[in-house]
Design a protein around this motif. Sequence first.
Motif, PDB file in Angstrom:
ATOM      1  N   PRO A  97     -16.895  -4.938 -42.656  1.00  0.00           N
ATOM      2  CA  PRO A  97     -15.933  -4.990 -41.549  1.00  0.00           C
ATOM      3  C   PRO A  97     -14.849  -6.037 -41.753  1.00  0.00           C
ATOM      4  O   PRO A  97     -13.723  -5.869 -41.291  1.00  0.00           O
TER       5      PRO A  97
ATOM      6  N   CYS B  32     -10.790  -5.220 -41.502  1.00  0.00           N
ATOM      7  CA  CYS B  32      -9.861  -5.931 -40.619  1.00  0.00           C
ATOM      8  C   CYS B  32      -8.762  -6.623 -41.419  1.00  0.00           C
ATOM      9  O   CYS B  32      -7.612  -6.708 -40.984  1.00  0.00           O
TER      10      CYS B  32
ATOM     11  N   VAL C 259     -16.323  -8.193 -36.398  1.00  0.00           N
ATOM     12  CA  VAL C 259     -16.829  -7.339 -35.325  1.00  0.00           C
ATOM     13  C   VAL C 259     -17.814  -8.089 -34.430  1.00  0.00           C
ATOM     14  O   VAL C 259     -17.926  -7.797 -33.239  1.00  0.00           O
TER      15      VAL C 259
ATOM     16  N   ASN D 271     -15.552  -3.588 -31.913  1.00  0.00           N
ATOM     17  CA  ASN D 271     -14.969  -2.496 -32.698  1.00  0.00           C
ATOM     18  C   ASN D 271     -13.620  -2.068 -32.133  1.00  0.00           C
ATOM     19  O   ASN D 271     -13.408  -2.076 -30.922  1.00  0.00           O
TER      20      ASN D 271
ATOM     21  N   HIS E  33      -5.752   0.923 -31.437  1.00  0.00           N
ATOM     22  CA  HIS E  33      -5.794  -0.530 -31.609  1.00  0.00           C
ATOM     23  C   HIS E  33      -4.434  -1.107 -31.997  1.00  0.00           C
ATOM     24  O   HIS E  33      -4.026  -2.156 -31.499  1.00  0.00           O
TER      25      HIS E  33
ATOM     26  N   VAL F 292     -10.538  -4.589 -28.484  1.00  0.00           N
ATOM     27  CA  VAL F 292     -11.310  -5.709 -29.028  1.00  0.00           C
ATOM     28  C   VAL F 292     -11.063  -6.975 -28.216  1.00  0.00           C
ATOM     29  O   VAL F 292     -10.074  -7.087 -27.490  1.00  0.00           O
TER      30      VAL F 292
END
Length: 207
Positions: free
Chosen positions: A45, A49, A90, A95, A100, A107
Amino acid sequence: MNVVLKKMVKLAALLGAMIVALPASAASKPAELSYQPTLENQRNPNEYCAKCHKLEANEEQSGGDLHFGKFHGTHLSKTNPATGKPITCVSCHGNISENHRRGVKDVMRFESNIFSDKTPMYSVQEQNQVCFSCHRPEKLREKLWAHDVHAMKLPCAACHTLHPEKDAMKGIEKKQRVKLCVDCHGEQQKRKALKDLDPTTKQKDSQ
Protein backbone atom coordinates in the motif's frame (compact mmCIF):
# COMPACT_ATOMS: atom_id res chain seq x y z
CA MET A 1 -10.18 -79.29 -1.20
CA ASN A 2 -6.75 -78.78 -2.73
CA VAL A 3 -8.35 -76.98 -5.67
CA VAL A 4 -10.13 -74.54 -3.35
CA LEU A 5 -6.94 -73.96 -1.38
CA LYS A 6 -4.97 -73.26 -4.54
CA LYS A 7 -7.59 -70.71 -5.67
CA MET A 8 -7.44 -68.96 -2.30
CA VAL A 9 -3.63 -68.78 -2.49
CA LYS A 10 -3.80 -67.30 -5.99
CA LEU A 11 -6.41 -64.75 -4.90
CA ALA A 12 -4.30 -63.71 -1.90
CA ALA A 13 -1.24 -63.34 -4.13
CA LEU A 14 -3.23 -61.19 -6.59
CA LEU A 15 -4.52 -58.92 -3.82
CA GLY A 16 -0.99 -58.55 -2.44
CA ALA A 17 0.33 -57.55 -5.85
CA MET A 18 -2.41 -54.94 -6.22
CA ILE A 19 -1.64 -53.43 -2.80
CA VAL A 20 2.07 -53.20 -3.62
CA ALA A 21 1.30 -51.56 -6.96
CA LEU A 22 -0.95 -48.84 -5.48
CA PRO A 23 1.81 -46.40 -4.29
CA ALA A 24 3.61 -46.73 -7.60
CA SER A 25 0.50 -45.84 -9.59
CA ALA A 26 -0.28 -42.93 -7.27
CA ALA A 27 3.26 -41.61 -7.65
CA SER A 28 2.97 -41.71 -11.40
CA LYS A 29 0.09 -39.17 -11.38
CA PRO A 30 1.12 -35.53 -11.95
CA ALA A 31 1.04 -33.37 -8.82
CA GLU A 32 -1.95 -31.03 -8.58
CA LEU A 33 -1.11 -27.33 -8.91
CA SER A 34 -2.05 -25.12 -5.98
CA TYR A 35 -1.60 -21.41 -5.17
CA GLN A 36 -0.95 -20.09 -1.70
CA PRO A 37 -0.78 -16.28 -1.49
CA THR A 38 2.27 -14.94 0.28
CA LEU A 39 3.30 -11.48 1.41
CA GLU A 40 5.30 -11.03 -1.80
CA ASN A 41 2.15 -11.53 -3.87
CA GLN A 42 0.24 -8.77 -2.11
CA ARG A 43 0.27 -5.14 -3.17
CA ASN A 44 2.38 -2.82 -1.05
CA PRO A 45 0.00 0.00 0.00
CA ASN A 46 2.90 2.40 0.60
CA GLU A 47 4.12 1.99 -2.97
CA TYR A 48 0.59 2.46 -4.29
CA CYS A 49 0.12 5.74 -2.39
CA ALA A 50 3.62 6.90 -3.29
CA LYS A 51 2.72 6.94 -6.98
CA CYS A 52 1.06 10.30 -6.30
CA HIS A 53 2.14 11.24 -2.78
CA LYS A 54 5.88 11.21 -3.29
CA LEU A 55 7.68 9.68 -0.31
CA GLU A 56 10.72 11.78 -1.18
CA ALA A 57 9.02 14.89 -2.54
CA ASN A 58 10.83 18.17 -2.97
CA GLU A 59 9.27 21.52 -2.11
CA GLU A 60 7.66 21.92 -5.53
CA GLN A 61 6.11 18.46 -5.51
CA SER A 62 4.81 18.75 -1.97
CA GLY A 63 2.73 21.88 -2.46
CA GLY A 64 -1.03 22.12 -2.18
CA ASP A 65 -3.59 21.36 0.49
CA LEU A 66 -3.14 17.59 0.55
CA HIS A 67 0.61 17.15 0.10
CA PHE A 68 2.66 18.17 3.11
CA GLY A 69 6.29 17.50 2.31
CA LYS A 70 8.45 14.45 2.72
CA PHE A 71 7.28 11.24 4.39
CA HIS A 72 9.85 10.34 7.01
CA GLY A 73 9.78 9.05 10.51
CA THR A 74 9.05 6.16 12.76
CA HIS A 75 5.59 5.36 11.44
CA LEU A 76 7.05 3.68 8.36
CA SER A 77 9.37 1.49 10.43
CA LYS A 78 7.09 0.45 13.30
CA THR A 79 4.43 -2.19 13.83
CA ASN A 80 0.94 -1.71 15.21
CA PRO A 81 1.09 -2.83 18.88
CA ALA A 82 -2.49 -4.11 18.65
CA THR A 83 -2.00 -6.31 15.57
CA GLY A 84 1.76 -6.76 15.32
CA LYS A 85 1.59 -5.88 11.62
CA PRO A 86 3.73 -3.19 9.94
CA ILE A 87 2.18 0.27 9.84
CA THR A 88 1.33 1.41 6.32
CA CYS A 89 -0.35 4.48 4.85
CA VAL A 90 -3.67 2.60 4.99
CA SER A 91 -3.24 1.91 8.71
CA CYS A 92 -3.82 5.58 9.52
CA HIS A 93 -5.47 7.03 6.43
CA GLY A 94 -7.69 4.13 5.38
CA ASN A 95 -8.55 3.00 1.85
CA ILE A 96 -9.17 5.41 -0.99
CA SER A 97 -12.37 5.59 -3.03
CA GLU A 98 -12.79 5.86 -6.79
CA ASN A 99 -13.11 9.64 -6.48
CA HIS A 100 -10.11 10.08 -4.21
CA ARG A 101 -8.30 12.36 -6.64
CA ARG A 102 -11.25 14.74 -6.59
CA GLY A 103 -10.72 15.45 -2.91
CA VAL A 104 -13.81 13.62 -1.65
CA LYS A 105 -14.20 12.67 1.99
CA ASP A 106 -12.79 9.16 1.95
CA VAL A 107 -9.41 8.76 3.65
CA MET A 108 -8.50 10.36 6.96
CA ARG A 109 -6.93 13.79 6.62
CA PHE A 110 -5.12 15.18 9.64
CA GLU A 111 -5.21 18.94 10.16
CA SER A 112 -2.26 20.61 11.87
CA ASN A 113 -3.18 24.29 11.56
CA ILE A 114 -5.72 24.92 14.32
CA PHE A 115 -5.91 28.62 13.46
CA SER A 116 -6.94 28.03 9.86
CA ASP A 117 -10.25 29.53 8.71
CA LYS A 118 -10.86 26.38 6.72
CA THR A 119 -13.25 23.87 8.29
CA PRO A 120 -11.45 20.53 8.71
CA MET A 121 -12.87 17.57 6.84
CA TYR A 122 -12.79 15.42 9.99
CA SER A 123 -13.47 16.45 13.57
CA VAL A 124 -10.81 16.47 16.28
CA GLN A 125 -12.34 13.36 17.81
CA GLU A 126 -12.30 11.48 14.50
CA GLN A 127 -8.69 12.41 13.83
CA ASN A 128 -7.44 11.55 17.30
CA GLN A 129 -9.24 8.21 17.46
CA VAL A 130 -6.92 7.01 14.70
CA CYS A 131 -3.89 7.94 16.80
CA PHE A 132 -5.38 6.37 19.93
CA SER A 133 -5.56 2.98 18.21
CA CYS A 134 -1.79 2.73 18.77
CA HIS A 135 -0.98 5.50 21.23
CA ARG A 136 -3.09 4.50 24.21
CA PRO A 137 -4.61 7.42 26.20
CA GLU A 138 -3.47 5.99 29.54
CA LYS A 139 0.13 5.87 28.31
CA LEU A 140 -0.10 9.41 26.97
CA ARG A 141 -1.44 10.56 30.32
CA GLU A 142 1.61 9.12 32.03
CA LYS A 143 3.91 10.94 29.61
CA LEU A 144 2.36 14.40 30.03
CA TRP A 145 -0.79 15.71 31.69
CA ALA A 146 -1.45 18.05 28.73
CA HIS A 147 -2.51 15.06 26.63
CA ASP A 148 -5.61 14.65 28.78
CA VAL A 149 -6.48 18.34 28.63
CA HIS A 150 -6.24 18.61 24.85
CA ALA A 151 -7.31 15.11 23.79
CA MET A 152 -10.80 16.10 22.64
CA LYS A 153 -10.06 19.77 21.88
CA LEU A 154 -7.02 19.71 19.60
CA PRO A 155 -5.88 17.26 16.93
CA CYS A 156 -2.68 15.42 17.78
CA ALA A 157 -1.24 16.87 14.57
CA ALA A 158 -1.44 20.36 16.07
CA CYS A 159 1.66 19.56 18.13
CA HIS A 160 3.05 16.36 16.64
CA THR A 161 4.43 15.96 13.12
CA LEU A 162 2.81 13.04 11.30
CA HIS A 163 5.61 12.20 8.87
CA PRO A 164 8.65 13.57 10.66
CA GLU A 165 12.29 12.94 10.12
CA LYS A 166 12.31 13.68 13.84
CA ASP A 167 9.24 14.58 15.89
CA ALA A 168 9.73 18.06 17.32
CA MET A 169 7.95 17.00 20.52
CA LYS A 170 10.26 14.09 21.26
CA GLY A 171 12.93 14.97 23.78
CA ILE A 172 11.76 18.57 24.02
CA GLU A 173 13.01 20.52 27.03
CA LYS A 174 10.56 21.77 29.63
CA LYS A 175 11.30 25.42 28.84
CA GLN A 176 10.52 24.86 25.16
CA ARG A 177 7.33 23.01 26.05
CA VAL A 178 6.13 25.91 28.20
CA LYS A 179 6.90 28.33 25.36
CA LEU A 180 4.71 26.30 23.00
CA CYS A 181 1.83 26.51 25.45
CA VAL A 182 2.29 30.26 25.92
CA ASP A 183 2.55 30.91 22.18
CA CYS A 184 -0.54 28.88 21.33
CA HIS A 185 -2.76 30.22 24.10
CA GLY A 186 -1.45 33.73 23.43
CA GLU A 187 -2.50 33.45 19.78
CA GLN A 188 -5.93 32.25 20.88
CA GLN A 189 -6.41 35.27 23.13
CA LYS A 190 -5.19 37.61 20.41
CA ARG A 191 -7.65 36.24 17.88
CA LYS A 192 -10.49 36.35 20.38
CA ALA A 193 -9.76 40.01 21.15
CA LEU A 194 -9.73 40.90 17.44
CA LYS A 195 -12.99 39.05 16.95
CA ASP A 196 -14.61 40.96 19.82
CA LEU A 197 -13.53 44.27 18.25
CA ASP A 198 -14.85 43.36 14.80
CA PRO A 199 -18.29 45.03 14.36
CA THR A 200 -19.32 42.57 11.65
CA THR A 201 -18.82 39.71 14.08
CA LYS A 202 -21.07 41.38 16.65
CA GLN A 203 -23.77 41.87 14.03
CA LYS A 204 -23.64 38.19 13.07
CA ASP A 205 -23.83 37.11 16.71
CA SER A 206 -26.87 39.32 17.36
CA GLN A 207 -28.82 37.95 14.40
